[in-house]
Design a protein around this motif. Structure first.
Motif, PDB file in Angstrom:
ATOM      1  N   PRO A   1       0.818  -1.218   0.000  1.00 22.63           N
ATOM      2  CA  PRO A   1       0.000   0.000   0.000  1.00 22.63           C
ATOM      3  C   PRO A   1       0.856   1.274   0.000  1.00 22.63           C
ATOM      4  O   PRO A   1       1.761   1.405   0.817  1.00 22.63           O
ATOM      5  N   HIS A   2       0.558   2.155  -0.947  1.00 23.14           N
ATOM      6  CA  HIS A   2       1.253   3.448  -0.997  1.00 23.14           C
ATOM      7  C   HIS A   2       0.309   4.475  -1.613  1.00 23.14           C
ATOM      8  O   HIS A   2      -0.597   4.113  -2.358  1.00 23.14           O
ATOM      9  N   PRO A   3       0.510   5.752  -1.282  1.00 25.88           N
ATOM     10  CA  PRO A   3      -0.409   6.798  -1.755  1.00 25.88           C
ATOM     11  C   PRO A   3       0.059   7.453  -3.060  1.00 25.88           C
ATOM     12  O   PRO A   3       1.212   7.309  -3.469  1.00 25.88           O
ATOM     13  N   HIS A   4      -0.869   8.140  -3.708  1.00 29.11           N
ATOM     14  CA  HIS A   4      -0.540   9.070  -4.798  1.00 29.11           C
ATOM     15  C   HIS A   4      -1.507  10.246  -4.704  1.00 29.11           C
ATOM     16  O   HIS A   4      -2.670  10.060  -4.321  1.00 29.11           O
ATOM     17  N   ARG A   5      -1.033  11.426  -5.092  1.00 30.16           N
ATOM     18  CA  ARG A   5      -1.924  12.602  -5.177  1.00 30.16           C
ATOM     19  C   ARG A   5      -1.412  13.551  -6.251  1.00 30.16           C
ATOM     20  O   ARG A   5      -0.211  13.786  -6.359  1.00 30.16           O
TER      21      ARG A   5
ATOM     22  N   LEU B   1      -4.862   5.316  -2.173  1.00 29.63           N
ATOM     23  CA  LEU B   1      -3.900   4.305  -1.725  1.00 29.63           C
ATOM     24  C   LEU B   1      -4.073   3.120  -2.649  1.00 29.63           C
ATOM     25  O   LEU B   1      -5.206   2.753  -2.974  1.00 29.63           O
ATOM     26  N   HIS B   2      -2.971   2.513  -3.052  1.00 28.90           N
ATOM     27  CA  HIS B   2      -3.143   1.287  -3.831  1.00 28.90           C
ATOM     28  C   HIS B   2      -1.974   0.334  -3.668  1.00 28.90           C
ATOM     29  O   HIS B   2      -0.928   0.674  -3.124  1.00 28.90           O
ATOM     30  N   ASN B   3      -2.216  -0.917  -4.111  1.00 31.76           N
ATOM     31  CA  ASN B   3      -1.216  -1.985  -4.193  1.00 31.76           C
ATOM     32  C   ASN B   3      -0.975  -2.288  -5.648  1.00 31.76           C
ATOM     33  O   ASN B   3      -1.912  -2.249  -6.450  1.00 31.76           O
ATOM     34  N   GLU B   4       0.264  -2.623  -5.981  1.00 31.26           N
ATOM     35  CA  GLU B   4       0.558  -3.104  -7.334  1.00 31.26           C
ATOM     36  C   GLU B   4       1.388  -4.381  -7.188  1.00 31.26           C
ATOM     37  O   GLU B   4       2.503  -4.335  -6.651  1.00 31.26           O
ATOM     38  N   TYR B   5       0.822  -5.494  -7.628  1.00 29.47           N
ATOM     39  CA  TYR B   5       1.447  -6.795  -7.437  1.00 29.47           C
ATOM     40  C   TYR B   5       1.485  -7.591  -8.735  1.00 29.47           C
ATOM     41  O   TYR B   5       0.689  -7.364  -9.645  1.00 29.47           O
TER      42      TYR B   5
HETATM   43 MN    MN Z   1       1.601   3.322  -7.393  1.00 32.26          MN
END
Ligand code: MN
Length: 294
Positions: free
Chosen positions: A64-68, A108-112
């Motif tokens: 999990p990590h944010p972006h804005r 917030l999202h995950n990339e797997y």
């Molecule tokens: Mn990302």
């Protein structure tokens, strides 16, 4: 129409891992002043074909990590990337698919690596591009466009010498499905050995192309090799390509966003105050929550 001259040809930065799942080379903003020259595009991380061994339980990727303040565009060429986010969206990006995610006000999202792909192991080949948002849309609600392979129109070149897949913007009379907040042309180009294409975009648009695979003569026979990126001057409207091997090329051209830009980690804003606000909001849990698991 006048050709856009070549301003520079450069390679990506040394590889680094994003989380433990994506071995990427950054093309911009690593290069000096490139941010200014490629607005509205802010970042390009390229993951060339790389084979990952099979896993047992663990999944490679980024937790999990944010972006804005911008949009992330993920293009899958091989492999499969799974995603889920705090806006409740989730999906798997398969070869030929593009995910266009608007982080806007915050996500917030995950990339797997997708589960079955991770278990079997295999070749991952993908790209992530960050597209900046104009100031008035920085805090737009998060949004997610899952552009499947079938939804992306393909123009077959004369003599069947290749295809141009229009992700965003247009090529000739063909318009891509992505909706963006400022004008962006994004083309996934596949040329056969000897295949030619002429690309057009306004003089004022910042323009670059990356040769992912193959070799291509650009404009007046400038040979561009695999993994080279070409930045064009803002002095013409057209770019000519002629492949000397079967080639895959990404073409990016967009109207510059001429506003102040401050970048910190996963946030791209217009001022230091807005960056501080993003950090405070993230620390206070105001980017929402992620439901486990896919
Ligand atoms: Mn990302």
């Amino acid at each position: 129409m006048k050709m856009k001259s070549i301003e520079s040809i450069f390679k990506g930065a040394p590889f680094h891992m994003v989380g433990d799942g994506f071995k990427v080379s950054n093309y911009f903003p690593s290069a000096i002043d490139f941010n200014k020259r490629m607005s509205p595009f802010f970042l390009l991380d390229y993951h060339p074909p790389f084979k990952y061994p099979a896993t047992t339980n663990e999944r490679r990727g980024v937790g999990p990590h944010p972006h804005r303040g911008f949009e992330t565009v993920t293009i899958a060429y091989e492999g499969a990337v799974a995603h889920h986010d705090s806006a409740g969206n989730s999906g798997i990006i398969y070869p030929g698919d593009v995910q266009w995610m608007t982080a806007g006000g915050g996500i917030l999202h995950n990339e797997y690596h997708e589960k079955a792909f991770a278990r079997a192991g295999g070749v991952m080949h993908m790209m992530q591009i960050w597209v900046n948002l104009p100031k008035k849309y920085k805090l737009t609600p998060p949004k997610y466009q899952a552009l499947t392979k079938q939804a992306i129109p393909e123009v077959t070149l004369p003599g069947k010498n290749g295809v141009i897949r229009v992700i965003s913007g247009s090529y000739e009379n063909c318009t891509g499905p992505a909706s963006s907040f400022s004008p962006v042309h994004m083309l996934d180009i596949r040329l056969k050995d000897g295949g030619e294409a002429a690309l057009h975009s306004p003089k004022s648009y910042n323009t670059a192309l990356l040769v992912l695979q193959g070799q291509v003569a650009v404009n007046e026979n400038i040979a561009v090799k695999e993994r080279d990126c070409v930045l064009f001057k803002n002095n013409g409207e057209s770019v000519l390509l002629k492949a000397s091997k079967d080639s895959t090329i990404l073409f990016l051209s967009g109207e510059p966003i001429e506003e102040p830009l401050v970048h910190y980690g996963p946030f791209v804003m217009n001022s230091v105050d807005e960056i501080n606000q993003a950090v405070d909001d993230f620390n206070a849990g105001r980017f929402g929550t992620l439901k486990e698991e896919l």
